[in-house]
Design a protein around this motif. Structure first.
Motif, mmCIF file in Angstrom:
data_model
loop_
_atom_site.group_PDB
_atom_site.id
_atom_site.type_symbol
_atom_site.label_atom_id
_atom_site.label_comp_id
_atom_site.label_asym_id
_atom_site.label_seq_id
_atom_site.Cartn_x
_atom_site.Cartn_y
_atom_site.Cartn_z
ATOM 1 N N TYR A 145 0.751 -1.023 -0.021
ATOM 2 C CA TYR A 145 0.158 -0.029 0.040
ATOM 3 C C TYR A 145 0.812 1.407 -0.033
ATOM 4 C CZ TYR A 145 -3.418 3.648 1.489
ATOM 5 O OH TYR A 145 -3.878 4.941 1.663
ATOM 6 N N LEU A 194 2.399 1.782 -3.264
ATOM 7 C CA LEU A 194 1.536 2.544 -4.295
ATOM 8 C C LEU A 194 1.315 3.940 -3.982
ATOM 9 C CD1 LEU A 194 -1.184 -0.066 -4.715
ATOM 10 C CD2 LEU A 194 0.276 0.380 -6.290
ATOM 11 N N GLU A 197 0.348 6.281 -7.211
ATOM 12 C CA GLU A 197 -0.798 5.788 -7.903
ATOM 13 C C GLU A 197 -2.166 5.772 -6.919
ATOM 14 O OE1 GLU A 197 -0.256 1.911 -9.377
ATOM 15 O OE2 GLU A 197 1.704 2.231 -9.709
ATOM 16 N N ASP A 237 -10.184 -1.989 -12.389
ATOM 17 C CA ASP A 237 -8.608 -1.890 -12.480
ATOM 18 C C ASP A 237 -8.126 -3.292 -13.110
ATOM 19 O OD1 ASP A 237 -7.822 0.050 -11.080
ATOM 20 O OD2 ASP A 237 -8.616 -0.831 -9.041
#
Length: 374
Positions: free
Chosen positions: A8, A11, A16, A238
């Protein structure tokens, strides 16, 4: 394994994802659960014969119920959890598909043996399974409500399966005002007793942000409209566009032994052709099943209709009513704008309300609403 939290944070660091305190708190808890599940697989000093002699059972890590509004990142976090959970005995499944399997298992158990069918079905589900992860737990019918408390009590307390699930609703809001809800209340108590309930209900709808800058109604029909609807599907789910040939499908249970094939079904987004939904004999109950199961429906190939298409137009009206009443996001490719879809024919007056609803369903206000009936 890199770990859920590390994935996490990577990202966020790469830009992102936007930093979000509630998301990170959920990632911390999911990371801790993943490590507990992995540690439980490590050889124990009381393993083998000695462990059996002292009667020690392996500890079952406490599961998680992650709930919040549409677009808050629940599925993204579930992706990270499942991908970074370093055990083989894990399974991730959409909750609706899981309940279809359960009902099939119960039917087979009733046919093959007498007695309570719940224990053998739970045992079959739990075989070689330590963590069961669900997307979008929702309860829409009394048949599911009647069995869930006993089934999940068996899975968690008897079979030792750790449950991780997402939902748009807090536990106490599940199956609200449903038929025979009193039989469902023990399941709510089970969730609150046996799982950590974590809200992910902040103000930012990241799914809506993904739709930012694009329309939801594409005209005229053709390659350009199809490409834009396709792009919307990949943004919302996604799912990697380069693997488009393998997008999962589903068979939606309509009740009474009937099924509706969903050609593309992933993360609460369904893709249908107009012909499949409106050119075949379907009723309000069918469309309600779709509206309850999916937060976003993409309908391709909506034609201009005339008097000879009054049946298709009437079904389209019923479909839009169901989607609207459950705040489902509608993305469509069509031959014309809504006000030109049905210029003449029986029911033209009623179709005017559908036009109004279709226009409202394209608004930012409508798109910001969570999935579910009022």
């Amino acid at each position: 394994m890199s770990g859920v939290l590390a994935a996490y944070d990577a990202l966020v660091g790469a830009g992102e994802l936007r930093a979000d305190g509630e998301q990170r708190a959920a990632a911390v808890r999911l990371d801790d659960l993943a490590r507990r599940l992995e540690d439980a697989e490590a050889p124990s000093p009381l393993g083998g014969l000695l462990g059996r002699l002292v009667g020690r059972k392996p500890q079952v890590p406490r599961g998680i119920y992650l709930w919040g509004g549409v677009g808050r990142g629940k599925s993204m976090l579930m992706d990270l959890f499942h991908a970074n959970l370093g055990i083989a005995a894990k399974r991730r499944v959409h909750f609706h598909a899981f309940m279809i399997e359960v009902h099939e298992g119960l039917r087979e158990a009733r046919q093959s043996e007498s007695g309570d069918p719940i224990p053998p079905v739970a045992a079959a589900i739990a075989q070689d399974l330590r963590c069961l992860a669900f997307d979008e737990m929702v309860v829409n019918n009394s048949a599911d409500a009647m069995i869930m408390s006993r089934l999940f009590t068996r899975l968690i307390e008897d079979e030792g399966v750790t449950i991780v699930t997402t939902s748009n609703r807090a536990p106490g809001e599940l199956y609200k005002d449903g038929l025979n809800r009193e039989h469902f209340l023990p399941f709510i108590a089970l969730i609150e007793r046996g799982l950590d309930v974590m809200p992910l209900n902040g103000p930012v709808d990241y799914r809506l942000e993904r739709l930012g800058g694009i329309d939801t109604w594409y005209v005229p029909l053709g390659e350009a409209a199809t490409a834009r609807a396709r792009d919307a599907f990949f943004r919302l789910t996604d799912y990697p566009p380069e693997d488009s040939a393998h997008v999962p499908s589903a068979d939606l249970d309509l009740g009474g032994g009937r099924r509706l094939h969903v050609p593309k079904s992933f993360k609460g987004v369904a893709v249908f052709s107009f012909k499949r939904l409106c050119a075949q004999a379907r009723g309000a109950a069918d469309y309600l099943a779709v509206a309850r199961a999916y937060h976003t429906v993409i309908v391709v190939g909506i034609p201009v209709m005339g008097p000879e298409n009054r049946n298709e137009a009437a079904r389209f009206v019923t479909l839009v009513d169901a989607l609207y009443e459950h705040r489902v996001k509608l993305i469509a490719t069509a031959a014309a704008e809504p006000d030109a879809l049905y210029p003449a024919g029986d029911g033209r007056f009623e179709f005017a309300r559908t036009v109004s609803r279709l226009m409202e369903m394209r608004s930012a206000d409508y798109l910001s609403r969570g999935h579910g009936s009022d």
